[in-house]
Design an enzyme around this catalytic site. Structure first.
Site, short mmCIF file in Angstrom:
data_model
loop_
_atom_site.label_atom_id
_atom_site.label_comp_id
_atom_site.label_asym_id
_atom_site.label_seq_id
_atom_site.Cartn_x
_atom_site.Cartn_y
_atom_site.Cartn_z
CE1 TYR A 1 -3.23 -3.01 0.32
CE2 TYR A 1 -4.17 -1.69 2.26
CZ TYR A 1 -4.24 -2.69 1.16
OH TYR A 1 -5.29 -3.69 1.08
CB THR A 2 3.07 2.55 2.29
OG1 THR A 2 1.82 2.67 3.38
CG2 THR A 2 3.75 3.89 2.75
CE LYS A 3 6.95 0.09 4.07
NZ LYS A 3 7.70 -0.52 5.43
CB VAL B 1 11.23 -3.27 -1.12
CG1 VAL B 1 12.60 -3.65 -0.77
CG2 VAL B 1 10.19 -2.99 0.13
CG ASP C 1 1.92 -6.08 9.86
OD1 ASP C 1 1.47 -7.40 9.81
OD2 ASP C 1 2.10 -5.71 8.66
#
Length: 492
Positions: free
Chosen positions: A135-137, A139, A269
């Site tokens: 959702y955010t990152k 890699v 998490d």
């Protein structure tokens, strides 16, 4: 089957397209930092009031994210906020806050130490593969000029759900990039504060364009050591020794987190996907959901740990916080996500009762992290020293003839599980005596070889086989053959 061939070609094409898009995204996010986004330049003038309201709401969200990071900056030795980069809310805080750390992650390269990497390190990078996107990152594994080992880059996923929803809500792509990047900034602070052998190493970062170009501080790239994603299915097929190592590394990490520089830290998490392995060692790689906050309470009923199939109630301390809640949360998550699957299966028979004690103590939250670590270290000591094999009869090795400085050729292999080799049966043993015991327990085994190769515990690797055609000189090996087999060969 032409249909299957077409499907495979289509899948391969899709994978190539996705990879190309993500690599393009990576390059544009890291190397092309000069691209600017104008703020509201295309908006109709009649919408100025609405845009101002949205901007105010976005600024509020940015301030809230900053407040999350403030507690992580103390206590520390840092410079005063000479440039006013922390804003009014920061300047009102205790002067012991590590302002230099905040300034470092906000402006320019992360090169606190000479061996750290910064924006300049990314100049001639080569993307290798996408390691993950959420959702955010995003890699990405990349090779950097002048570096022998690849690194992992974490950056804002421009196509992610968080970024898309923010732009939809606030109509400000640049402000949204800064908001979403706060997870990366928080993670950088945590990596600085929580340095440990079982936490992924922060190698540096780049805030802004190459050289930390001013006005682009919302673009953040974190540079990490690169690890291999933890594959639970593959791990389930590995030796008990390697599975025990993962659990031991995890317990050592949780012990550190229970008394870290930030206090007791909970991993909110807690999933296997948050971990990687580096040279066989387990490392936590995702810290943005780690929390050092203590849960306040009035009664014990306020201190309930809820899990899908179990609930636990902890004591409310005299100072009004739930005693040991973060630590206990971590222990039970370790039990249900790791110990349950990795620890009991195929444990050495003489260690089973100790493993069962750990399973009972952690599954019922009867032990704290200090007791859990002590139990693991005790098993490791017994396993490495061979003390758990005291009941093996010393005479068992007398059933074998040993030929030192020799190896074998023309081997007749058989397979066992789990084995360090897919072509044969290779297991770890403490000594020739344990290898002889293992060979006797395999109906196919008539000989074994010790080569001097060792596992992470210092135990020897032994190759077991049904037979071989002849011996060959090998200064590092010892061949053990069942005497009944030697007699058979001599009489033949």
């Amino acid at each position: 089957m032409p249909g299957m061939g077409n499907s495979l070609r289509a899948a391969a094409l899709l994978a190539f397209v996705v990879l190309s898009v993500l690599v393009t995204l990576l390059i544009s996010s890291v190397q092309q930092f000069g691209a600017r986004i104008s703020h509201f330049s295309t908006a109709p003038s009649g919408d100025d009031e609405e845009l101002a309201s949205l901007r105010e709401a976005l600024i509020h969200q940015l301030n809230e994210r900053r407040k999350e990071i403030i507690p992580l900056l103390s206590p520390g030795v840092g410079d005063d906020d000479e440039n006013g980069l922390l804003g009014e809310s920061f300047s009102q805080r205790d002067s012991t806050l590590d302002y230099s750390l905040w300034n470092e992650i906000t402006v320019g390269s992360g090169k606190t130490h000479l061996d750290e990497m910064g924006c300049d390190s990314l100049a001639d990078m080569q993307a290798v593969e996408i390691l993950g996107s959420g959702y955010t990152k995003l890699v990405v594994k990349v090779n950097l000029a002048g570096e022998s080992e690849p690194v992992a880059l974490k950056l804002v996923n421009e196509q992610g759900i968080d970024m898309g929803k923010c732009v939809e809500d606030f109509k400000d792509p640049r402000g949204c990039r800064e908001l979403v990047s706060f997870k990366l900034r928080k993670e950088m602070v945590l990596l600085q504060r929580l340095q440990h052998p079982n936490v992924i190493k922060l190698k540096g970062h780049c805030a802004g364009g190459p050289g930390g170009r001013e006005g682009e501080a919302e673009r953040v790239t974190v540079i990490l050591e690169q690890g291999n994603p933890l594959q639970m299915i593959q791990l389930l097929q590995s030796s008990w020794e390697d599975r025990f190592r993962v659990c031991l590394d995890l317990v050592r990490l949780l012990h550190f987190l229970s008394q870290s520089p930030l206090g007791s830290v909970a991993l909110l998490d807690f999933q296997p996907r948050q971990f990687v392995t580096v040279s066989g060692s387990l490392k936590l790689t995702d810290l943005d959901d780690a929390s050092a906050e203590e849960t306040t309470c009035h009664t014990d009923a306020d201190c309930t740990l809820q899990f899908p199939h179990r609930n636990f109630t902890l004591p409310c301390s005299a100072r009004g916080v739930c005693e040991g809640l973060n630590e206990k949360r971590n222990i039970y998550n370790a039990y249900r996500y790791f110990f349950t699957y990795l620890l009991p299966h195929q444990a050495p028979p003489s260690l089973t009762h100790l493993v069962d004690r750990i399973m009972n103590a952690t599954g019922e939250l009867k032990a704290d992290i200090n007791q859990t670590l002590e139990a693991f270290e005790h098993i490791l000591h017994l396993y490495k020293s061979g003390l758990h094999l005291e009941n093996l009869p010393p005479s068992i090795i007398r059933d074998y003839t040993v030929m030192r400085g020799m190896g074998t050729s023309g081997n007749v292999e058989y397979r066992c599980w789990p084995s360090y080799s897919q072509q044969g049966c290779v297991l770890s043993v403490h000594s020739a005596r344990e290898a002889a015991y293992t060979c006797n327990s395999h109906s196919q085994c008539n000989s074994f070889t010790l080569t001097g190769q060792k596992t992470w515990t210092g135990r020897l690797l032994a190759s077991f086989r049904s037979g071989f055609s002849h011996l060959v000189p090998d200064g590092t090996s010892e061949v053990y053959v069942k005497k009944t087999k030697v007699v058979e060969k001599s009489s033949a």
